[in-house]
Design a protein around this motif. Structure first.
Motif, PDB file in Angstrom:
ATOM      1  N   MET A 108       4.750  -9.348   4.139  1.00  0.00           N
ATOM      2  CA  MET A 108       5.246 -10.247   3.100  1.00  0.00           C
ATOM      3  C   MET A 108       6.772 -10.222   3.032  1.00  0.00           C
ATOM      4  SD  MET A 108       2.368  -9.622   0.153  1.00  0.00           S
ATOM      5  CE  MET A 108       3.355 -10.357  -1.107  1.00  0.00           C
ATOM      6  N   GLY A 109       7.365  -9.052   3.182  1.00  0.00           N
ATOM      7  CA  GLY A 109       8.820  -8.941   3.155  1.00  0.00           C
ATOM      8  C   GLY A 109       9.473  -9.658   4.322  1.00  0.00           C
ATOM      9  N   VAL A 110       8.926  -9.478   5.522  1.00  0.00           N
ATOM     10  CA  VAL A 110       9.478 -10.157   6.691  1.00  0.00           C
ATOM     11  C   VAL A 110       9.319 -11.668   6.546  1.00  0.00           C
ATOM     12  CG1 VAL A 110       9.148 -10.528   9.168  1.00  0.00           C
ATOM     13  CG2 VAL A 110       9.225  -8.209   8.254  1.00  0.00           C
ATOM     14  N   GLY A 111       8.153 -12.115   6.054  1.00  0.00           N
ATOM     15  CA  GLY A 111       7.935 -13.546   5.839  1.00  0.00           C
ATOM     16  C   GLY A 111       8.910 -14.117   4.829  1.00  0.00           C
ATOM     17  N   ASN A 146      -2.290   2.053   3.068  1.00  0.00           N
ATOM     18  CA  ASN A 146      -3.193   0.919   3.279  1.00  0.00           C
ATOM     19  C   ASN A 146      -2.494  -0.412   3.001  1.00  0.00           C
ATOM     20  OD1 ASN A 146      -5.272   2.665   3.895  1.00  0.00           O
ATOM     21  ND2 ASN A 146      -6.048   2.707   1.810  1.00  0.00           N
ATOM     22  N   TYR A 147      -1.582  -0.411   2.046  1.00  0.00           N
ATOM     23  CA  TYR A 147      -0.904  -1.646   1.646  1.00  0.00           C
ATOM     24  C   TYR A 147       0.458  -1.831   2.303  1.00  0.00           C
ATOM     25  CZ  TYR A 147      -4.455  -2.006  -1.944  1.00  0.00           C
ATOM     26  OH  TYR A 147      -5.638  -2.116  -2.603  1.00  0.00           O
ATOM     27  N   LEU A 148       0.974  -0.801   2.941  1.00  0.00           N
ATOM     28  CA  LEU A 148       2.304  -0.880   3.538  1.00  0.00           C
ATOM     29  C   LEU A 148       2.422  -1.980   4.592  1.00  0.00           C
ATOM     30  CD1 LEU A 148       5.103   0.327   3.433  1.00  0.00           C
ATOM     31  CD2 LEU A 148       4.395   1.952   5.193  1.00  0.00           C
ATOM     32  N   PRO A 149       1.471  -2.158   5.516  1.00  0.00           N
ATOM     33  CA  PRO A 149       1.611  -3.266   6.474  1.00  0.00           C
ATOM     34  C   PRO A 149       1.629  -4.631   5.796  1.00  0.00           C
ATOM     35  CG  PRO A 149      -0.046  -1.712   7.242  1.00  0.00           C
ATOM     36  CD  PRO A 149       0.336  -1.300   5.861  1.00  0.00           C
TER      37      PRO A 149
END
Length: 118
Positions: free
Chosen positions: A12-15, A4-7
């Motif tokens: 956040m990581g890509v940003g 549920n939190y992976l996307p």
């Protein structure tokens, strides 16, 4: 549970990577040639008239508080309006109390003269 939190974590990581990457590219690729004119303080193209650490009129702070009051109101009213069917009477009473507190803040601002400019 993690799926549920992976996307959100990926987003956040890509940003974070894009932000750090763009900042690093700007620092590495931009020319750095400071001179006296670039490093001098200016105000709208002119030399600064006074010290930058002036005391502000209290009305600026009152307007900021007024902005926060209305910003909070809007930020909480939209989700409340969407979920009103599921939260029922309890949600209606809770929002009435919340809006009552915001009205008290607005009346305080009004009595202090934050809405009157010379």
């Amino acid at each position: 549970m993690l799926e549920n939190y992976l996307p959100v974590l990926i987003f956040m990581g890509v940003g974070l990577l894009v932000g750090i990457g763009m900042t690093a590219m700007g620092l590495m690729l931009s020319p750095h040639r400071p001179d006296r004119e670039k490093n001098s303080p200016y105000e709208c193209g002119f030399e600064a008239f006074e010290d930058a650490r002036l005391k502000f009129d209290v009305r600026y702070y009152l307007v900021a508080i007024l902005f926060i009051i209305f910003d909070l109101e809007i930020a909480f009213l939209f989700p409340w309006a969407v979920a009103l069917d599921s939260i029922g009477t309890f949600g209606l009473v809770a929002m009435a109390i919340f809006l009552g507190l915001l009205v008290v803040g607005f009346i305080y601002e009004w009595k202090k003269g934050a809405l009157e400019w010379e």
